[in-house]
Design an enzyme around this catalytic site. Structure first.
Site, PDB file in Angstrom:
ATOM      1  N   HIS A 126       0.831  -1.205   0.000  1.00 41.66           N
ATOM      2  CA  HIS A 126       0.000   0.000   0.000  1.00 41.66           C
ATOM      3  C   HIS A 126       0.866   1.256   0.000  1.00 41.66           C
ATOM      4  CE1 HIS A 126      -3.056   2.935   1.291  1.00 41.66           C
ATOM      5  NE2 HIS A 126      -2.121   3.371   2.120  1.00 41.66           N
ATOM      6  N   HIS A 183       1.269   5.731  -1.772  1.00 39.52           N
ATOM      7  CA  HIS A 183       1.921   6.979  -1.389  1.00 39.52           C
ATOM      8  C   HIS A 183       3.275   7.163  -2.071  1.00 39.52           C
ATOM      9  CE1 HIS A 183      -1.325   7.522   1.397  1.00 39.52           C
ATOM     10  NE2 HIS A 183      -1.108   6.307   1.880  1.00 39.52           N
ATOM     11  N   GLU A 229      -6.409   9.161   0.127  1.00 46.15           N
ATOM     12  CA  GLU A 229      -6.618   7.713   0.239  1.00 46.15           C
ATOM     13  C   GLU A 229      -7.692   7.204  -0.723  1.00 46.15           C
ATOM     14  OE1 GLU A 229      -4.836   5.574   1.672  1.00 46.15           O
ATOM     15  OE2 GLU A 229      -3.761   6.578   3.270  1.00 46.15           O
ATOM     16  N   SER A 260      -3.798   0.563  -4.285  1.00 50.75           N
ATOM     17  CA  SER A 260      -3.170  -0.651  -3.761  1.00 50.75           C
ATOM     18  C   SER A 260      -4.161  -1.805  -3.620  1.00 50.75           C
ATOM     19  CB  SER A 260      -2.514  -0.371  -2.406  1.00 50.75           C
ATOM     20  OG  SER A 260      -3.443   0.163  -1.483  1.00 50.75           O
TER      21      SER A 260
END
Length: 289
Positions: free
Chosen positions: A157, A162, A203, A222
């Site tokens: 993730h 990110h 997110e 992700s």
């Protein structure tokens, strides 16, 4: 990993279930490994180097399988800005990169770096570190039995979400904007408002491209399963107050997503709202904290 993930939607490819039922929460060998890697973050100071991790062949196999799945999913469902940033960060297909490797690339591109987390990080530290160019990332890998889904952020993730973001100046500017807002406030009510806006943008945000919703949020990037059902989500125009009034879904895919016209639109929307946010206005928005 922000404490917003205590309320993470539970999403799996094909089936849905409670987080407590996920094998990563019940496998003693996996839990011991996860705990050992998380312990490396004990006492870690923001900006200190992350330790090198010797990943197992099982962990490397999980990475390779997810990399293949996300390659296809990103081409189909990710926005152009994400696809361009992914080319810049050069996520390796055959192995899990070390924090230092990812961080060195990000520093050259945007001045950001990974800093070590072992799990949940309180909002003040997690959000505030973004103002200084640091993003808290973990080193453990999701359970191999369900490689296309994790009930908590893992290194997949953090790198595929990110890490890709922070290769692009437009994304990095949004992270800094959120971080700068966090260091201006003191109360948990204000920090939670900032955290919730982070959740619905960095997110779980989407952009409208050619009349089609395309993902940019790290949680979407992700999860190939959740990317594949974007067309079944309720998508609303991005509005800060509407996002703050939207509850989190804790037992299924995130049902409501907020779409912007561009990353500039995301940044402008957040800047307009956050410029007026202080501890007093946060209490008016969230009178009970």
């Amino acid at each position: 990993m922000s404490d917003v993930w205590r309320r993470t939607p539970i999403a799996a490819d094909g089936t849905l279930g409670a987080a407590a039922e996920h094998p990563g929460r019940r496998d003693p060998l996996y839990l011991a490994r996860r705990h050992a890697l998380a312990e490396l973050a004990r006492g870690h100071r923001v900006g200190d180097p992350s330790p090198v991790v010797e990943y197992t062949e099982s962990e490397q196999a999980t990475w390779r399988r997810v990399h293949r799945a996300l390659d296809d999913a990103h081409r189909a469902y990710a926005c152009r800005a994400v696809l361009d940033a992914r080319e810049e960060v050069r996520v390796p297909a055959d192995r899990i990169p070390q924090h230092a490797e990812v961080g060195a690339r990000l520093r050259r591109l945007t001045g950001f770096d990974f800093t070590l987390a072992g799990g949940v990080v309180e909002n003040e530290r997690f959000l505030g570190s973004m103002a200084r160019g640091y993003f808290h990332a973990v080193q453990f890998v999701r359970h191999p039995a369900v490689p296309l889904y994790s009930p908590e952020p893992d290194i997949i993730h953090d790198v595929f979400g990110h890490g890709i973001h922070l290769a692009a100046p437009e994304f990095a500017a949004i992270y800094r904007l959120i971080g700068q807002a966090a260091v201006r406030v003191k109360t948990e009510a204000a920090l939670q408002i900032i955290s919730d806006l982070y959740w619905f943008t960095l997110e779980y945000g989407v952009l409208e491209e050619g009349g089609t919703p395309k993902a940019y949020g790290a949680a979407l990037l992700s999860s190939s399963g959740e990317l594949g059902r974007l067309d079944r989500s309720r998508i609303r125009d991005l509005n800060a107050l509407d996002a703050l009034a939207t509850p989190y879904e804790i037992s299924g895919y995130q049902p409501v997503l907020f779409a912007a016209r561009s990353l500039t639109h995301v940044a402008d929307t957040l800047a307009a709202f956050l410029s007026d946010l202080d501890d007093d206005s946060a209490l008016r928005l969230r009178p009970h904290g």
